[in-house]
Scaffold this motif. Structure first.
Motif, mmCIF file in Angstrom:
data_model
loop_
_atom_site.group_PDB
_atom_site.id
_atom_site.type_symbol
_atom_site.label_atom_id
_atom_site.label_comp_id
_atom_site.label_asym_id
_atom_site.label_seq_id
_atom_site.Cartn_x
_atom_site.Cartn_y
_atom_site.Cartn_z
ATOM 1 N N ILE A 1 50.500 52.685 54.208
ATOM 2 C CA ILE A 1 51.959 52.527 54.217
ATOM 3 C C ILE A 1 52.536 53.030 55.529
ATOM 4 O O ILE A 1 53.392 52.374 56.149
ATOM 5 C CB ILE A 1 52.588 53.277 53.023
ATOM 6 C CG1 ILE A 1 52.095 52.674 51.705
ATOM 7 C CG2 ILE A 1 54.114 53.223 53.091
ATOM 8 C CD1 ILE A 1 52.521 53.443 50.468
ATOM 9 N N ASN A 2 52.075 54.191 55.989
ATOM 10 C CA ASN A 2 52.559 54.732 57.266
ATOM 11 C C ASN A 2 52.279 53.769 58.416
ATOM 12 O O ASN A 2 53.142 53.521 59.269
ATOM 13 C CB ASN A 2 51.890 56.078 57.547
ATOM 14 C CG ASN A 2 52.370 57.177 56.618
ATOM 15 O OD1 ASN A 2 53.390 57.038 55.942
ATOM 16 N ND2 ASN A 2 51.643 58.278 56.572
ATOM 17 N N LEU B 1 54.719 54.788 61.386
ATOM 18 C CA LEU B 1 55.272 56.121 61.153
ATOM 19 C C LEU B 1 54.173 57.059 60.668
ATOM 20 O O LEU B 1 53.008 56.681 60.550
ATOM 21 C CB LEU B 1 56.413 56.047 60.139
ATOM 22 C CG LEU B 1 57.585 55.135 60.520
ATOM 23 C CD1 LEU B 1 58.588 55.038 59.376
ATOM 24 C CD2 LEU B 1 58.265 55.625 61.798
ATOM 25 N N SER B 2 54.569 58.296 60.377
ATOM 26 C CA SER B 2 53.633 59.309 59.886
ATOM 27 C C SER B 2 54.228 59.978 58.653
ATOM 28 O O SER B 2 55.350 59.664 58.236
ATOM 29 C CB SER B 2 53.361 60.355 60.973
ATOM 30 O OG SER B 2 54.544 61.090 61.262
ATOM 31 N N ASP B 3 53.493 60.950 58.097
ATOM 32 C CA ASP B 3 54.001 61.663 56.924
ATOM 33 C C ASP B 3 55.302 62.394 57.225
ATOM 34 O O ASP B 3 56.120 62.617 56.330
ATOM 35 C CB ASP B 3 52.958 62.666 56.428
ATOM 36 C CG ASP B 3 51.791 61.968 55.732
ATOM 37 O OD1 ASP B 3 51.848 60.733 55.590
ATOM 38 O OD2 ASP B 3 50.833 62.653 55.339
ATOM 39 N N LYS B 4 55.493 62.783 58.497
ATOM 40 C CA LYS B 4 56.699 63.532 58.867
ATOM 41 C C LYS B 4 57.899 62.625 59.079
ATOM 42 O O LYS B 4 59.041 63.075 58.968
ATOM 43 C CB LYS B 4 56.427 64.351 60.131
ATOM 44 C CG LYS B 4 55.424 65.480 59.931
ATOM 45 C CD LYS B 4 55.257 66.288 61.202
ATOM 46 C CE LYS B 4 54.280 67.438 60.994
ATOM 47 N NZ LYS B 4 54.098 68.236 62.231
ATOM 48 N N THR B 5 57.664 61.375 59.437
ATOM 49 C CA THR B 5 58.780 60.468 59.702
ATOM 50 C C THR B 5 58.980 59.436 58.594
ATOM 51 O O THR B 5 59.963 58.704 58.598
ATOM 52 C CB THR B 5 58.561 59.745 61.050
ATOM 53 O OG1 THR B 5 57.245 59.173 61.075
ATOM 54 C CG2 THR B 5 58.691 60.732 62.203
ATOM 55 N N LEU B 6 58.037 59.351 57.662
ATOM 56 C CA LEU B 6 58.201 58.533 56.448
ATOM 57 C C LEU B 6 57.920 59.458 55.267
ATOM 58 O O LEU B 6 56.786 59.640 54.851
ATOM 59 C CB LEU B 6 57.239 57.339 56.458
ATOM 60 C CG LEU B 6 57.219 56.455 55.191
ATOM 61 C CD1 LEU B 6 58.608 55.973 54.825
ATOM 62 C CD2 LEU B 6 56.272 55.287 55.377
#
Length: 224
Positions: A116-117, A122-127
């Motif tokens: 999904i990222n 994106l990453s876990d911090k931005t998604l």
């Protein structure tokens, strides 16, 4: 017929509105920071991105359970804001008026979080899925086995110790030889003897050299 269809659609819309709302049962909030992640290359969040998000959630649900028949239409989004945050739920494909348990949705998201990222760059911090803990990245395994690294370090220490002992031995041997040579040279140059309790220099037997002690005695007796 048309009236019945419109009525049905209205009922479904009302039911979906009840299912997808902030803090609803089995609902999850998402916060996206595209500008933070991509800077000048940030893209706009629009209906196409929403469709992609629904598709990725449906993909995650189907991949999580082989029995799942989740469709894109089963993923509902609501309360979408301009700063890109929204809520979503996944409805049961067989009934479409009830939601899939949150535990199953969470497990599916966690299982496919990287996919999904990557779909949104994106990453876990931005998604962020606010109720779903971030997945930990798998530990990076070194290309060289750990035991080989440890063996190399120990071997280097052993070699360094051997070299140190060899160098120290050579230096001590050189120093010992130097001290011995200096001692021998000193003994050759200066030999102190005792004659009648009076220290005097060793006689120099070179031709033409007069011993100072005897010369002094000669002068004394000559004067008499």
């Amino acid at each position: 017929m048309l009236r019945a269809l419109l009525l049905t659609l209205s009922i479904v819309a009302i039911a979906h509105a009840e299912l997808c709302k902030p803090d609803a049962q089995n609902a999850f909030k998402v916060r996206i920071s595209i500008k933070t992640a991509l800077g000048d290359n940030a893209y706009a969040w629009d209906a196409n991105e929403e469709y992609l998000f629904k598709a990725m959630v449906a993909f995650a649900m189907r991949r999580y359970s082989s029995k799942s028949t989740t469709q894109i239409s089963n993923v509902l989004l609501c309360n979408v804001t301009d700063r890109v945050s929204f809520w979503f739920v996944v409805t049961d494909s067989s009934k479409n008026v009830t939601t899939v348990p949150g535990s199953e949705v969470e497990a599916a998201i966690r299982m496919n979080r990287n996919r999904i990222n990557n779909a949104f760059l994106l990453s876990d911090k931005t998604l962020q899925f606010l109720k779903i803990t971030s997945t930990l990245s798998p530990p990076v395994e070194p290309s060289t086995p750990v035991w080989l690294i440890v063996f190399g370090v120990v071997l280097c220490l052993i070699v360094a110790g051997i070299v140190f002992l060899i160098v120290s031995g050579i230096q001590k041997h050189k120093k010992k030889n130097k001290d011995s040579t200096e001692r021998e040279n000193l003994e050759e140059k200066v030999e102190v003897t005792l004659e009648n309790g009076i220290p005097c220099e060793a006689l120099d037997l070179k031709p033409g050299h007069i011993n100072g002690v005897f010369a002094a005695d000669d002068e004394r007796f000559t004067s008499l």
